[in-house]
Write a protein that holds these residues in place. Structure first.
Motif, mmCIF file in Angstrom:
data_model
loop_
_atom_site.group_PDB
_atom_site.id
_atom_site.type_symbol
_atom_site.label_atom_id
_atom_site.label_comp_id
_atom_site.label_asym_id
_atom_site.label_seq_id
_atom_site.Cartn_x
_atom_site.Cartn_y
_atom_site.Cartn_z
ATOM 1 N N THR A 19 0.835 -1.196 0.000
ATOM 2 C CA THR A 19 0.000 0.000 0.000
ATOM 3 C C THR A 19 0.871 1.247 0.000
ATOM 4 O O THR A 19 2.079 1.188 0.240
ATOM 5 N N ASP A 20 0.235 2.394 -0.260
ATOM 6 C CA ASP A 20 0.950 3.656 -0.140
ATOM 7 C C ASP A 20 0.873 4.146 1.300
ATOM 8 O O ASP A 20 0.405 3.419 2.192
ATOM 9 N N GLY A 21 1.311 5.378 1.543
ATOM 10 C CA GLY A 21 1.330 5.903 2.906
ATOM 11 C C GLY A 21 -0.035 6.088 3.517
ATOM 12 O O GLY A 21 -0.159 6.251 4.743
ATOM 13 N N ASN A 22 -1.076 6.019 2.682
ATOM 14 C CA ASN A 22 -2.449 6.177 3.181
ATOM 15 C C ASN A 22 -3.184 4.845 3.274
ATOM 16 O O ASN A 22 -4.398 4.815 3.481
ATOM 17 N N GLY A 23 -2.480 3.759 3.098
ATOM 18 C CA GLY A 23 -3.100 2.455 3.205
ATOM 19 C C GLY A 23 -3.863 2.016 1.974
ATOM 20 O O GLY A 23 -4.625 1.047 2.020
ATOM 21 N N VAL A 24 -3.644 2.701 0.849
ATOM 22 C CA VAL A 24 -4.330 2.378 -0.405
ATOM 23 C C VAL A 24 -3.402 1.513 -1.260
ATOM 24 O O VAL A 24 -2.200 1.790 -1.372
ATOM 25 N N ILE A 25 -3.957 0.490 -1.890
ATOM 26 C CA ILE A 25 -3.150 -0.415 -2.703
ATOM 27 C C ILE A 25 -2.337 0.364 -3.734
ATOM 28 O O ILE A 25 -2.799 1.348 -4.312
ATOM 29 N N THR A 26 -1.090 -0.054 -3.937
ATOM 30 C CA THR A 26 -0.241 0.588 -4.925
ATOM 31 C C THR A 26 0.429 -0.470 -5.798
ATOM 32 O O THR A 26 0.884 -1.495 -5.253
ATOM 33 N N PRO A 27 0.400 -0.274 -7.104
ATOM 34 C CA PRO A 27 -0.243 0.806 -7.863
ATOM 35 C C PRO A 27 -1.761 0.793 -7.691
ATOM 36 O O PRO A 27 -2.343 -0.248 -7.385
ATOM 37 N N ALA A 28 -2.369 1.938 -7.961
ATOM 38 C CA ALA A 28 -3.801 2.086 -7.703
ATOM 39 C C ALA A 28 -4.644 1.145 -8.554
ATOM 40 O O ALA A 28 -5.747 0.747 -8.142
ATOM 41 N N ASP A 29 -4.139 0.776 -9.724
ATOM 42 C CA ASP A 29 -4.902 -0.106 -10.611
ATOM 43 C C ASP A 29 -4.422 -1.554 -10.543
ATOM 44 O O ASP A 29 -4.661 -2.328 -11.469
ATOM 45 N N LEU A 30 -3.765 -1.922 -9.438
ATOM 46 C CA LEU A 30 -3.278 -3.294 -9.309
ATOM 47 C C LEU A 30 -4.421 -4.293 -9.339
ATOM 48 O O LEU A 30 -4.263 -5.439 -9.784
ATOM 49 N N GLY A 31 -5.592 -3.881 -8.823
ATOM 50 C CA GLY A 31 -6.761 -4.742 -8.873
ATOM 51 C C GLY A 31 -6.753 -5.856 -7.847
ATOM 52 O O GLY A 31 -7.484 -6.844 -7.987
ATOM 53 N N LEU A 32 -5.917 -5.720 -6.814
ATOM 54 C CA LEU A 32 -5.818 -6.730 -5.765
ATOM 55 C C LEU A 32 -5.951 -6.081 -4.407
ATOM 56 O O LEU A 32 -5.739 -4.869 -4.257
ATOM 57 N N SER A 33 -6.279 -6.860 -3.415
ATOM 58 C CA SER A 33 -6.332 -6.360 -2.043
ATOM 59 C C SER A 33 -4.936 -6.374 -1.448
ATOM 60 O O SER A 33 -4.097 -7.207 -1.824
#
Length: 287
Positions: free
Chosen positions: A186-200
């Motif tokens: 995830t990124d620093g905000n807890g969002v999956i990275t890359p954003a379009d990875l499509g996975l949890s």
């Protein structure tokens, strides 16, 4: 009226007095127009760098992945085949200037296993993994202060991450082996990275890498190492965490990644990437 004439005379004299320093400065000569030659030395791995700049009295050389040298003529040895950039900075009376060149090493030096290369490969093959300890992964404002570091619980929660193997071979190969699974970060905000990875976020099967990011999957690349840094070359090559790039966190596979070496011993390696706004530090071990 006489008073003002006196002041004017002083100003004129002052301007005249400054003129010799301008003349003296111009006598130093122009800024050098740098040129140099590269000739083959006694072996395919030895090269002689010769500064051909007129009036040069001091010369500094920077050789890609192979440190520095000084002198209007310098003999260098490059152990591993490949193309290398050479930067020369030369100093003459008129100032300094720099220029670039390149050289090609046609073969590996059969006696090249020494220093960090030896520590990294054991002159054959050596397998490294993230250290099984807290803060093996660290990010903070510098190398010592921590914004986030993996906890002891993360060692259990990220089995797919801490079982990754980073393999260095003395033939110049670097292999990343994820053993069938990988950690989706995830990124620093807890969002999956890359954003379009499509996975949890969390452990995922290696077969689930989207085609766009397949270069981050297990694969064989190349590497180069010197006293200061380790470079992994080839699309998608990475170590420790796929989003750690050379100059910043990345959201797509890179052609190469270079990390600085903080520590390298027979069984412990500490690498870091300083982005200015923060520092990633990776600790790896080898049994």
């Amino acid at each position: 009226m006489k008073f003002y004439s006196y002041i004017l005379l002083l100003l004129v004299l002052a301007l005249v007095a400054c003129e010799p320093s301008v003349v003296e400065k111009s006598e130093l000569g122009p800024v050098p127009s740098p040129t140099f030659e590269i000739t083959q030395g006694a072996t395919p791995n030895e090269f002689v760098l010769t500064n051909t700049t007129e009036g040069a009295f001091l010369t500094k050389w920077e050789i890609q992945d192979n440190g520095t040298a000084e002198g209007n003529q310098a003999t260098i040895t490059i152990s591993f085949k490949g193309d290398y950039e050479v930067k020369m900075t030369t100093f003459a009376r008129g100032g300094s200037a720099e220029t670039m060149g390149s050289l090609t090493v046609t073969q590996d030096d059969p006696n090249a296993c020494f220093g960090n290369f030896e520590l990294l490969t054991n002159c054959g093959e050596k397998i490294w993994t993230l250290a099984n300890e807290e803060n093996a992964l660290h990010i903070g404002p510098n190398l010592t202060e921590t914004w986030w570091g993996n906890s002891s619980q993360d060692l259990a929660d990220r089995p797919c991450h801490f079982n990754d193997q980073y393999i260095f071979r003395s033939n110049g190969e670097y292999e990343y082996r994820n053993n069938g699974d990988f950690w989706a970060d995830t990124d620093g905000n807890g969002v999956i990275t890359p954003a379009d990875l499509g996975l949890s976020p969390g452990c995922q099967q290696a077969s689930d890498w989207p085609e766009k990011y397949k270069a981050w999957d297990s694969g064989i690349h190349t590497f180069s190492v010197n006293q200061e840094s380790l470079s992994l070359n080839g699309e998608g090559a990475w170590i420790g965490l796929y989003k750690i790039g050379t100059a910043g966190e990345v959201t797509e596979p890179q052609q190469s990644v270079t990390l600085s070496i903080l520590e390298l011993t027979n069984n412990r390696m500490v690498l870091f990437a300083d982005y200015g706004w923060g520092v990633w530090r990776l600790t790896l071990t080898s049994n």
